[in-house]
Design a protein around this motif. Structure first.
Motif, PDB file in Angstrom:
ATOM      1  N   ILE A   1       0.857  -1.188   0.000  1.00  0.00           N
ATOM      2  CA  ILE A   1       0.000   0.000   0.000  1.00  0.00           C
ATOM      3  C   ILE A   1       0.894   1.240   0.000  1.00  0.00           C
ATOM      4  N   VAL A   2       0.646   2.145  -0.940  1.00  0.00           N
ATOM      5  CA  VAL A   2       1.451   3.364  -1.064  1.00  0.00           C
ATOM      6  C   VAL A   2       0.551   4.580  -0.856  1.00  0.00           C
ATOM      7  N   LEU A   3       1.063   5.570  -0.135  1.00  0.00           N
ATOM      8  CA  LEU A   3       0.338   6.824   0.066  1.00  0.00           C
ATOM      9  C   LEU A   3       1.084   7.934  -0.676  1.00  0.00           C
ATOM     10  N   LEU A   4       0.355   8.695  -1.479  1.00  0.00           N
ATOM     11  CA  LEU A   4       0.953   9.775  -2.264  1.00  0.00           C
ATOM     12  C   LEU A   4       0.261  11.088  -1.924  1.00  0.00           C
ATOM     13  N   SER A   5       0.994  11.999  -1.296  1.00  0.00           N
ATOM     14  CA  SER A   5       0.470  13.329  -0.987  1.00  0.00           C
ATOM     15  C   SER A   5       1.135  14.329  -1.926  1.00  0.00           C
ATOM     16  N   TYR A   6       0.380  14.790  -2.909  1.00  0.00           N
ATOM     17  CA  TYR A   6       0.898  15.721  -3.910  1.00  0.00           C
ATOM     18  C   TYR A   6       0.764  17.156  -3.408  1.00  0.00           C
ATOM     19  N   SER A   7       1.822  17.946  -3.557  1.00  0.00           N
ATOM     20  CA  SER A   7       1.745  19.358  -3.199  1.00  0.00           C
ATOM     21  C   SER A   7       1.081  20.154  -4.318  1.00  0.00           C
ATOM     22  N   VAL A   8       0.127  21.006  -3.947  1.00  0.00           N
ATOM     23  CA  VAL A   8      -0.518  21.869  -4.939  1.00  0.00           C
ATOM     24  C   VAL A   8       0.160  23.241  -4.995  1.00  0.00           C
ATOM     25  N   THR A   9       1.211  23.420  -4.171  1.00  0.00           N
ATOM     26  CA  THR A   9       2.060  24.618  -4.289  1.00  0.00           C
ATOM     27  C   THR A   9       3.509  24.150  -4.439  1.00  0.00           C
ATOM     28  N   PRO A  10       3.801  23.458  -5.531  1.00  0.00           N
ATOM     29  CA  PRO A  10       5.126  22.863  -5.688  1.00  0.00           C
ATOM     30  C   PRO A  10       6.245  23.890  -5.808  1.00  0.00           C
ATOM     31  N   TRP A  11       5.895  25.128  -6.170  1.00  0.00           N
ATOM     32  CA  TRP A  11       6.905  26.174  -6.233  1.00  0.00           C
ATOM     33  C   TRP A  11       7.382  26.584  -4.835  1.00  0.00           C
ATOM     34  N   ILE A  12       6.603  26.254  -3.817  1.00  0.00           N
ATOM     35  CA  ILE A  12       6.970  26.500  -2.411  1.00  0.00           C
ATOM     36  C   ILE A  12       7.475  25.208  -1.766  1.00  0.00           C
TER      37      ILE A  12
ATOM     38  N   LYS B   1       3.939  22.273 -11.677  1.00  0.00           N
ATOM     39  CA  LYS B   1       2.564  22.609 -11.300  1.00  0.00           C
ATOM     40  C   LYS B   1       1.576  22.112 -12.347  1.00  0.00           C
ATOM     41  N   ASN B   2       1.868  22.355 -13.612  1.00  0.00           N
ATOM     42  CA  ASN B   2       0.963  21.918 -14.680  1.00  0.00           C
ATOM     43  C   ASN B   2       0.748  20.414 -14.650  1.00  0.00           C
ATOM     44  N   ASP B   3       1.825  19.673 -14.431  1.00  0.00           N
ATOM     45  CA  ASP B   3       1.732  18.214 -14.418  1.00  0.00           C
ATOM     46  C   ASP B   3       0.910  17.714 -13.233  1.00  0.00           C
ATOM     47  N   ILE B   4       1.144  18.306 -12.058  1.00  0.00           N
ATOM     48  CA  ILE B   4       0.403  17.893 -10.861  1.00  0.00           C
ATOM     49  C   ILE B   4      -1.077  18.232 -11.002  1.00  0.00           C
ATOM     50  N   TYR B   5      -1.374  19.444 -11.466  1.00  0.00           N
ATOM     51  CA  TYR B   5      -2.772  19.862 -11.594  1.00  0.00           C
ATOM     52  C   TYR B   5      -3.505  19.047 -12.650  1.00  0.00           C
ATOM     53  N   SER B   6      -2.830  18.758 -13.737  1.00  0.00           N
ATOM     54  CA  SER B   6      -3.441  17.957 -14.790  1.00  0.00           C
ATOM     55  C   SER B   6      -3.722  16.536 -14.299  1.00  0.00           C
ATOM     56  N   LEU B   7      -2.747  15.959 -13.612  1.00  0.00           N
ATOM     57  CA  LEU B   7      -2.922  14.612 -13.067  1.00  0.00           C
ATOM     58  C   LEU B   7      -4.071  14.589 -12.064  1.00  0.00           C
TER      59      LEU B   7
ATOM     60  N   ILE C   1     -16.554  19.646 -10.965  1.00  0.00           N
ATOM     61  CA  ILE C   1     -16.261  21.078 -10.889  1.00  0.00           C
ATOM     62  C   ILE C   1     -14.830  21.412 -11.317  1.00  0.00           C
ATOM     63  N   GLY C   2     -13.918  20.451 -11.157  1.00  0.00           N
ATOM     64  CA  GLY C   2     -12.528  20.736 -11.477  1.00  0.00           C
ATOM     65  C   GLY C   2     -12.055  20.183 -12.805  1.00  0.00           C
ATOM     66  N   PHE C   3     -12.854  19.310 -13.407  1.00  0.00           N
ATOM     67  CA  PHE C   3     -12.390  18.601 -14.595  1.00  0.00           C
ATOM     68  C   PHE C   3     -12.074  19.541 -15.756  1.00  0.00           C
ATOM     69  N   SER C   4     -12.822  20.623 -15.867  1.00  0.00           N
ATOM     70  CA  SER C   4     -12.622  21.543 -16.992  1.00  0.00           C
ATOM     71  C   SER C   4     -11.741  22.745 -16.643  1.00  0.00           C
ATOM     72  N   LYS C   5     -11.251  22.827 -15.406  1.00  0.00           N
ATOM     73  CA  LYS C   5     -10.397  23.944 -15.015  1.00  0.00           C
ATOM     74  C   LYS C   5      -9.003  23.794 -15.601  1.00  0.00           C
ATOM     75  N   ASP C   6      -8.299  24.908 -15.746  1.00  0.00           N
ATOM     76  CA  ASP C   6      -6.905  24.821 -16.180  1.00  0.00           C
ATOM     77  C   ASP C   6      -5.989  25.067 -14.988  1.00  0.00           C
ATOM     78  N   SER C   7      -4.690  24.995 -15.232  1.00  0.00           N
ATOM     79  CA  SER C   7      -3.726  25.055 -14.125  1.00  0.00           C
ATOM     80  C   SER C   7      -3.583  26.447 -13.523  1.00  0.00           C
ATOM     81  N   ASN C   8      -4.228  27.449 -14.101  1.00  0.00           N
ATOM     82  CA  ASN C   8      -4.181  28.787 -13.509  1.00  0.00           C
ATOM     83  C   ASN C   8      -5.131  28.906 -12.321  1.00  0.00           C
ATOM     84  N   GLU C   9      -6.079  28.007 -12.234  1.00  0.00           N
ATOM     85  CA  GLU C   9      -7.041  28.032 -11.141  1.00  0.00           C
ATOM     86  C   GLU C   9      -6.556  27.113 -10.026  1.00  0.00           C
ATOM     87  N   PHE C  10      -6.487  27.661  -8.830  1.00  0.00           N
ATOM     88  CA  PHE C  10      -5.888  26.940  -7.704  1.00  0.00           C
ATOM     89  C   PHE C  10      -6.646  25.650  -7.391  1.00  0.00           C
ATOM     90  N   LEU C  11      -5.893  24.627  -7.117  1.00  0.00           N
ATOM     91  CA  LEU C  11      -6.458  23.320  -6.781  1.00  0.00           C
ATOM     92  C   LEU C  11      -6.505  23.153  -5.267  1.00  0.00           C
TER      93      LEU C  11
END
Length: 216
Positions: free
Chosen positions: A110-121, A148-154, A165-175
């Motif tokens: 079992i693997v746990l993956l916590s992705y950062s939505v502020t990867p620049w920080i 950021k684009n890769d994480i948000y897209s994934l 609600i998020g499926f059609s958003k682009d990476s400029n909109e905060f996740l």
């Protein structure tokens, strides 16, 4: 003679029932971001009916180790999306995921993956401090950073992290989402849970046990 025939028929029925039970799928699959559950009667239907899988990815974890889809191939995983400077839902989500983590410490598959939505920080060193601060020692819990684009897209296209609600958003909109997503060994989504609710962690643990039996 009749007794022998009866025993043979009983044995065949028992084997048939056992095979059916082993092939039974108790958890639904999710193909779309609206999370409409799809229930299958047996595993032979999976390839033809469940087309959606988590896309390949490659990100650095808190130890600057490259974690990719290939690295967790054939394993069940849980994904969520946080940021270390979050003062609202993220601390609660991390605390609740620790409940799951502590119950799974002997489960190396079992693997746990916590992705950062502020990867620049959240650089690897920042994530390493965050993991240590939260007293997380499980080597199978990775805090990930990268493009950021890769994480948000994934998150939005593969994990359906914000549902419709998020499926059609682009990476400029905060996740920002409270969802935990459970993914099986074939990279298919099998569960979604509210990460701010401790009660839902037990449901996730129950579902993981079901998945483990399903794959045995």
């Amino acid at each position: 003679m009749y007794r022998i025939v009866f025993l043979l028929l009983s044995s065949l029925l028992l084997v048939s029932c056992l095979n059916k039970k082993a092939d039974t799928i108790d958890l639904p699959y999710y193909n779309e971001p609206d999370f409409t559950p799809i229930f299958l009667t047996n595993t032979s239907e999976m390839e033809s009916k469940i087309k959606h899988t988590i896309a390949d990815f490659s990100f650095l974890d808190q130890d600057s180790t490259l974690i990719s889809q290939k690295k967790i191939e054939g394993k069940i995983h849980i994904a969520n999306f946080i940021f270390t400077t979050c003062g609202s839902i993220c601390p609660k989500m991390t605390t609740n995921l620790k409940i799951v983590n502590d119950s799974l410490k002997n489960h190396s598959d079992i693997v746990l993956l916590s992705y950062s939505v502020t990867p620049w920080i959240d650089t690897p060193s920042v994530l390493k401090k965050y993991k240590a601060k939260n007293k997380i020692t499980n080597p199978n819990w990775h805090f990930l950073t990268g493009s950021k684009n890769d994480i948000y897209s994934l998150a939005r296209k593969s994990y359906f992290a914000e549902e419709d609600i998020g499926f059609s958003k682009d990476s400029n909109e905060f996740l920002h989402t409270e969802h935990f997503i459970l993914v099986d060994k074939t990279k298919r989504i099998r569960g979604i849970y509210n990460g701010t609710l401790e009660l839902e962690m037990q449901q996730m643990l129950d579902d993981i046990k079901t998945l483990e039996k399903e794959n045995n």
